[in-house]
Motif scaffolding. Sequence first.
Motif, PDB file in Angstrom:
ATOM      1  N   SER A 282     -17.278  -0.546   0.103  1.00 28.07           N
ATOM      2  CA  SER A 282     -16.808   0.790  -0.301  1.00 28.07           C
ATOM      3  C   SER A 282     -16.995   1.826   0.793  1.00 28.07           C
ATOM      4  O   SER A 282     -17.503   2.913   0.538  1.00 28.07           O
ATOM      5  CB  SER A 282     -17.525   1.266  -1.571  1.00 28.07           C
TER       6      SER A 282
ATOM      7  N   ALA B 179      -4.766  -4.478  -2.192  1.00 25.63           N
ATOM      8  CA  ALA B 179      -6.165  -4.856  -2.013  1.00 25.63           C
ATOM      9  C   ALA B 179      -6.278  -6.333  -1.683  1.00 25.63           C
ATOM     10  O   ALA B 179      -5.448  -7.137  -2.087  1.00 25.63           O
ATOM     11  CB  ALA B 179      -6.960  -4.545  -3.288  1.00 25.63           C
TER      12      ALA B 179
ATOM     13  N   LYS C 210      -7.732  -0.896   3.977  1.00 28.57           N
ATOM     14  CA  LYS C 210      -9.081  -1.269   4.394  1.00 28.57           C
ATOM     15  C   LYS C 210      -9.147  -2.710   4.860  1.00 28.57           C
ATOM     16  O   LYS C 210      -8.409  -3.571   4.375  1.00 28.57           O
ATOM     17  CB  LYS C 210     -10.045  -1.115   3.200  1.00 28.57           C
TER      18      LYS C 210
ATOM     19  N   GLN D 219     -14.838  -3.325   4.988  1.00 29.33           N
ATOM     20  CA  GLN D 219     -14.801  -1.910   4.591  1.00 29.33           C
ATOM     21  C   GLN D 219     -14.609  -1.781   3.084  1.00 29.33           C
ATOM     22  O   GLN D 219     -15.249  -0.972   2.427  1.00 29.33           O
ATOM     23  CB  GLN D 219     -13.642  -1.200   5.297  1.00 29.33           C
ATOM     24  N   GLY D 220     -13.714  -2.606   2.549  1.00 30.35           N
ATOM     25  CA  GLY D 220     -13.434  -2.531   1.123  1.00 30.35           C
ATOM     26  C   GLY D 220     -14.587  -3.030   0.285  1.00 30.35           C
ATOM     27  O   GLY D 220     -14.978  -2.405  -0.698  1.00 30.35           O
TER      28      GLY D 220
ATOM     29  N   SER E  83       0.833  -1.205   0.000  1.00 32.80           N
ATOM     30  CA  SER E  83       0.000   0.000   0.000  1.00 32.80           C
ATOM     31  C   SER E  83       0.868   1.256   0.000  1.00 32.80           C
ATOM     32  O   SER E  83       0.413   2.331  -0.349  1.00 32.80           O
ATOM     33  CB  SER E  83      -0.941  -0.017   1.203  1.00 32.80           C
TER      34      SER E  83
ATOM     35  N   HIS F  70      -9.968   2.988  -5.460  1.00 28.06           N
ATOM     36  CA  HIS F  70      -9.413   1.640  -5.349  1.00 28.06           C
ATOM     37  C   HIS F  70      -8.019   1.667  -4.717  1.00 28.06           C
ATOM     38  O   HIS F  70      -7.597   0.695  -4.107  1.00 28.06           O
ATOM     39  CB  HIS F  70      -9.312   0.979  -6.734  1.00 28.06           C
TER      40      HIS F  70
ATOM     41  N   THR G 110     -11.462  -6.241   5.010  1.00 31.71           N
ATOM     42  CA  THR G 110     -12.234  -6.880   3.945  1.00 31.71           C
ATOM     43  C   THR G 110     -13.616  -6.244   3.804  1.00 31.71           C
ATOM     44  O   THR G 110     -14.026  -5.855   2.713  1.00 31.71           O
ATOM     45  CB  THR G 110     -12.386  -8.385   4.231  1.00 31.71           C
TER      46      THR G 110
ATOM     47  N   HIS H 297     -14.944  -5.397  -6.681  1.00 30.84           N
ATOM     48  CA  HIS H 297     -14.734  -4.133  -7.380  1.00 30.84           C
ATOM     49  C   HIS H 297     -14.104  -4.261  -8.763  1.00 30.84           C
ATOM     50  O   HIS H 297     -14.001  -3.275  -9.482  1.00 30.84           O
ATOM     51  CB  HIS H 297     -13.893  -3.193  -6.513  1.00 30.84           C
TER      52      HIS H 297
ATOM     53  N   HIS I 158     -11.857  -7.724  -2.193  1.00 28.23           N
ATOM     54  CA  HIS I 158     -11.969  -6.399  -2.808  1.00 28.23           C
ATOM     55  C   HIS I 158     -11.934  -6.533  -4.322  1.00 28.23           C
ATOM     56  O   HIS I 158     -12.682  -5.865  -5.046  1.00 28.23           O
ATOM     57  CB  HIS I 158     -10.807  -5.497  -2.374  1.00 28.23           C
TER      58      HIS I 158
ATOM     59  N   PHE J  73      -7.704   0.618  -0.969  1.00 29.88           N
ATOM     60  CA  PHE J  73      -8.032  -0.722  -0.465  1.00 29.88           C
ATOM     61  C   PHE J  73      -6.937  -1.289   0.431  1.00 29.88           C
ATOM     62  O   PHE J  73      -7.223  -2.075   1.316  1.00 29.88           O
ATOM     63  CB  PHE J  73      -8.283  -1.687  -1.631  1.00 29.88           C
TER      64      PHE J  73
END
Lengths: 277, 283
Positions: free
Chosen positions: A141, B191, A133, A137-138, A104, A127, A135, B199, B195, A130
């Motif tokens: 959204s 991610a 975040k 929360q992602g 990240s 995106h 699981t 998404h 996710h 993510f």
Amino acid sequence: MQQVLNKEPINSSVEISKKVQKGEVILKVQDLYKSYNRGTPVLQDIQMELKQGEFISIIGPSGAGKSTFLRCINRMIDPTSGSIVFDNTEMTSLKKADLRKQRSKIGMVFQHYNLVSRLSVFENVLHGRFGYKSTLQGVFSLFSEEEKELALSILDKLGMKEFAYKRCDQLSGGQKQRVGIARALVQQPKLLLCDEPIASLDPNASKIIMDHLKDISETMGITVLVNLHQVDVALKYSDRVIGLNKGRIVYDGVPEKLSNSAIRDIYGSEIEDLILE
Amino acid sequence: MQATSSMQSNIKIRNGKIQIKTFNRSNFVLHFILSFLVLFTIVAPFFLEYGAIDIQTAIFYTLDNLKMMFLQPALSQVTLTAALYQILITLALAFLSTLIGAVISFFLAILSAKNLMPSYISNVIIAFNSFIRAVPTVLWVLIFAIVAGLGSVAAILGMTLHTIAYLTKAYAESFEEIDNGMIEALRATGAKWWHIIIHVVLPQTSSYMVSWTFLRFETNYGVAIAMGAAAAAGGIGFELFMASSFYYDLHEVGMITYFALIIALILEFISIRIKNKLIGSKS
């Protein structure tokens, strides 16, 4: 709305640059070696130190291992051996959750933009969050207002705010790449990896993208590592150029000192007039 | 050079003529079966017993029956409201089995898509699915009838099972069409797997999934009619069975057929509308 956007985002990328001293080593690669199926090595004996805020270009012929090297840094490809220390953390030994956390902090920009074409620009940019975040929360959204403001301010900076609700498949190549950069920046990364960011773009859009990348390294203090095919672009924008040939570093230094013979080492003798074009 | 020398020794000559094809087992089997089928088709009619049938009357009665069915349709045993209600039951059977099947299929398709899951997991599911698909829906319904008894429960279980096998394959194939770059890009941001499913996979494939699901709904509607007759699942199929085999009422058979046909046409119309809308939003 306008008021909200004008407000300085709470934890913008600019703050990171204050925390990290200018010139601090952000990435240290030692003895990196990569081969697929024990065949001929794709990368060997790679030594590299990247400093905070530097703009580095990697040039080299197709198949030299540029993309593989970039992907080894954020472990999209696992290196065979060697050490990669990013932000004081050894990357090669990381397990799932820690790897996610490190990833990240590394933004990535792709040649083919790799945006989710059916979603809006705004969704695609978000995106990038993510990595921070859980699981649930992602999946649902659940982005905070600060995160949305951060995304919008980055889009504004890249001149894409008016397209926030437009679907990505309706954008031009240069616009898509700017969204790709926005997605990487919204991660608030310390390092930005760009894999041939302008290879599919026309000269005009290429200039816009390169100007933005340069600006990111200078004003946000983010280290930018770019794979490039165009030697002239690399010379014009980089603080430092790294030449890669057959998986080895054959040049590492300032663009001013990149001589014709060095270019010949990188690309092979038959294209030595490459730079004169 | 080696090629020419090996070619010379490879060429087959029979009766002084150069052979174009070489003998191989699968070719031989194919030719054997084809010639047997041709022979059977030519010979078989001569062995049939026509003695009891007067061809002229037979054709006349058939046409008369068809006339009764399709030119003079009428309801006698069931009322119009009852018929419409029964059609609703048939639609409900189809809807329920498609819905349950679609939900389960979505999760199974994620597990069986080769770009989302390691191949040993997906291969197990794919193999299992092809076994389920190889057995016809009617047979599955009858198998479930052993535990659930003949009726709507067995029909829904059997239809759902076949729907799952079918939709899992259809969904998984559309998942595999996704550009791997998008998945890579999200993995690079840190991610999580879910996710990416929600998404990337979902928005990119939703239109395909809707159109596959609707196609399966139409198929299930047809199967549900048959199940009404074959597995006593109720609905318009059962009325059709009663009218034809119990009351010998050809007028009613015709009327019910028309009802079923009209509903099928409406479904087809809706599905075309949905598809056009989805294709329209793609550009």
